[in-house]
Design an enzyme around this catalytic site. Structure first.
Site, PDB file in Angstrom:
ATOM      1  N   CYS A  93       0.832  -1.202   0.000  1.00  0.00           N
ATOM      2  CA  CYS A  93       0.000   0.000   0.000  1.00  0.00           C
ATOM      3  C   CYS A  93       0.870   1.257   0.000  1.00  0.00           C
ATOM      4  O   CYS A  93       1.471   1.598   1.030  1.00  0.00           O
ATOM      5  CB  CYS A  93      -0.908  -0.036   1.231  1.00  0.00           C
ATOM      6  N   CYS A 145      -0.352   4.018   2.395  1.00  0.00           N
ATOM      7  CA  CYS A 145      -0.071   3.766   3.812  1.00  0.00           C
ATOM      8  C   CYS A 145       1.401   3.999   4.142  1.00  0.00           C
ATOM      9  O   CYS A 145       1.722   4.514   5.210  1.00  0.00           O
ATOM     10  CB  CYS A 145      -0.403   2.323   4.197  1.00  0.00           C
ATOM     11  N   ASP A 146       2.287   3.604   3.249  1.00  0.00           N
ATOM     12  CA  ASP A 146       3.694   3.512   3.627  1.00  0.00           C
ATOM     13  C   ASP A 146       4.652   4.420   2.865  1.00  0.00           C
ATOM     14  O   ASP A 146       5.865   4.398   3.134  1.00  0.00           O
ATOM     15  CB  ASP A 146       4.166   2.052   3.473  1.00  0.00           C
TER      16      ASP A 146
END
Ligand code: NAP
Length: 310
Positions: A132, A135-136
């Site tokens: 993701c 997300c990261d």
């Protein structure tokens, strides 16, 4: 024990839309969402192909659908379905939130990301291997990273990663991408992306965290190390169907088979969205599926022996 006319498993665009249509048809509807409403849609940065919204974030669209579902009367619980079975006139669903009964069920549980089978891929999940970008990406600011795959996810997410990373290697096993032409054109024009085609990640190595990958050129056989601070996997997805009873027919890969009304091989169980055996997985097709499944679940209950909520 909660008793509902309809339980929708999954709170992504398919599940939320199904709950909007079912609630409007008068069904007492519960949506079970195991992570966060919106599903994978929420983890998409910018969406440009959902009609009516030239540019919208996945979070904005998810919040809007969630609010709309609640406004129409759907109950949305943060819980995962563990099993589903026939029970009298309806179905019994065991979930992390407890036991539930329903006259009909819509499976809209979406997909999970597949990982590579190479050395280090499983070992470094959460320590540099991610699925993701949204997300990261913040963890790889000004770093060099790899994005693996040649589909829509890979090119869309590589483009997003390039906003944070100093360089993104896009590693694809073929010379041609399967991603949409518009995404290909944008990715190819991004100067921070470097394409390693006909190439495979042979191993992911590092200490506590990912430090390098070994990439094999499939044409020459040559293996080259690349220093990277993260490896983002976009090598396809598989359906979330662990809770399904074996009587529900699936195609190769576990995708749920449905008829034109989105009913599965078990009367009263419908499927909608990415989890379904379908030729196109988009937010627009997921919402269309959700509408059809919600309406057909209501029609099914009208003609069934389900005693309702008395
Ligand atoms: P996908 O379309 O299945 O693409 C997976 C990619 O990973 C392919 O390029 C495939 O290579 C590669 N791959 C698979 N197994 C591999 C392996 N073992 N080693 C190396 N490479 C491997 O998956 P996706 O990109 O996650 O998309 C999933 C669905 O969501 C699709 O229907 C997609 O259209 C949709 N989606 C749409 C959008 C959008 O419209 N903006 C955005 C994201 C996702 P090959 O090409 O050689 O098979």
């Amino acid at each position: 024990m909660g008793k509902y006319d309809l339980i929708v498993i999954g709170g992504g665009p398919a599940g939320l839309t199904a709950s909007i249509y079912a609630s409007r048809a008068g069904l007492k509807t519960l949506v079970l969402e195991q992570t966060i409403s919106g599903g994978q849609m929420r983890l998409t940065g910018i969406i440009e192909n959902y009609p009516g919204f030239p540019e919208v974030t996945g979070a904005e669209l998810s919040d809007a659908m969630y609010r709309q579902a609640q406004r129409q009367g759907a109950e949305i619980a943060s819980a995962s379905a563990r099993s589903l079975r026939k029970d009298g006139d309806g179905f019994a669903i065991e979930a992390s939130s407890g036991s539930h009964q329903a006259g009909a069920v819509i499976s809209a549980s979406g997909t999970y990301h597949r990982n590579l089978a190479c050395r280090g891929a499983e070992e470094y999940v959460g320590r540099g291997v991610s699925f993701c970008a949204l997300c990261d990406a913040g963890f790889v600011r000004n770093d060099t990273v790899a994005a693996v795959g040649g589909g829509n996810s890979a090119l869309e997410e590589a483009d997003y990663l390039a906003r944070f990373a100093s360089k993104v290697y896009v590693i694809h096993r073929r010379d041609e991408f399967r991603a949409d032409k518009a995404l290909q054109a944008r990715a190819l024009a991004n100067p921070k992306l470097e394409f390693l085609l006909s190439s495979e990640v042979e191993a992911i190595e590092g200490s506590d965290i990912v430090e390098r990958i070994l990439v094999r050129n499939k044409k020459t056989g040559e293996v080259t190390p690349f220093a990277v601070g993260g490896v983002f996997m976009f090598v396809g997805s598989a359906p979330n169907t662990d809770y399904l009873p074996p009587e529900v027919d699936t195609a190769e890969g576990g995708w749920i088979k449905t008829d034109a009304r989105l009913q599965t091989s078990v009367p009263g169980i419908f499927a909608a969205g990415d989890v379904r055996d379908t030729d196109l997985r988009q937010i627009a097709t997921a919402t269309a599926d959700g509408a059809r499944a919600g309406v057909n679940a209501a029609r099914f209950l009208e003609g069934s022996v389900w005693k309702g909520l008395s």
